[in-house]
Design a protein around this motif. Structure first.
Motif, PDB file in Angstrom:
ATOM      1  N   LYS A 186       0.831  -1.199   0.000  1.00  0.00           N
ATOM      2  CA  LYS A 186       0.000   0.000   0.000  1.00  0.00           C
ATOM      3  C   LYS A 186       0.869   1.254   0.000  1.00  0.00           C
ATOM      4  N   GLY A 187       0.528   2.183  -0.876  1.00  0.00           N
ATOM      5  CA  GLY A 187       1.293   3.417  -0.987  1.00  0.00           C
ATOM      6  C   GLY A 187       2.460   3.330  -1.944  1.00  0.00           C
ATOM      7  N   ARG A 188       2.814   2.129  -2.369  1.00  0.00           N
ATOM      8  CA  ARG A 188       3.931   1.951  -3.309  1.00  0.00           C
ATOM      9  C   ARG A 188       3.473   1.392  -4.650  1.00  0.00           C
TER      10      ARG A 188
END
Length: 114
Positions: free
Chosen positions: A65-67
């Motif tokens: 998540k977030g990458r």
């Protein structure tokens, strides 16, 4: 149903890759799609991300998540996975997967190493 992944390779930690998956033999625009991966030495597949039919809803494993960003182009019957800030622990064989038909591709290898 045929799913064909591409875009894997060798990248340094912190680098980026974009995986693609071209689908045929299914009504691509009407079905959810997922990315899953098989980590080295692990027999079980790990879920990475899911996208709904029109791309308006996405969900991710906490580890990415977030990458990572999952997206799709229904006109081209293609699924994508943009992977940024890659870590060595992201090294795996990545598969696109259609839950409805229980089909996945042959996989594309991603290796993150310095």
């Amino acid at each position: 149903v045929q799913l064909v992944e591409s875009g894997g390779g060798l990248v340094h930690p912190g680098g980026s890759l974009r995986l693609s998956c071209t689908a045929s033999g299914l009504s691509f625009s009407t079905t959810y799609m997922t990315w899953v991966r098989q980590l080295p030495g692990k027999p079980l597949l790990e879920w990475v991300a899911t996208i709904n039919t029109d791309g308006s809803e996405t969900t991710y494993a906490d580890s990415v998540k977030g990458r990572f960003t999952i997206s799709r182009d229904n006109a081209a019957n293609t699924l994508y996975l943009q992977m940024n800030s890659l870590k060595t622990e992201d090294t795996a064989l990545y598969y696109c997967n259609n839950p409805q038909t229980r089909t996945r591709g042959q996989g594309t290898q991603v290796t993150v190493s310095s």
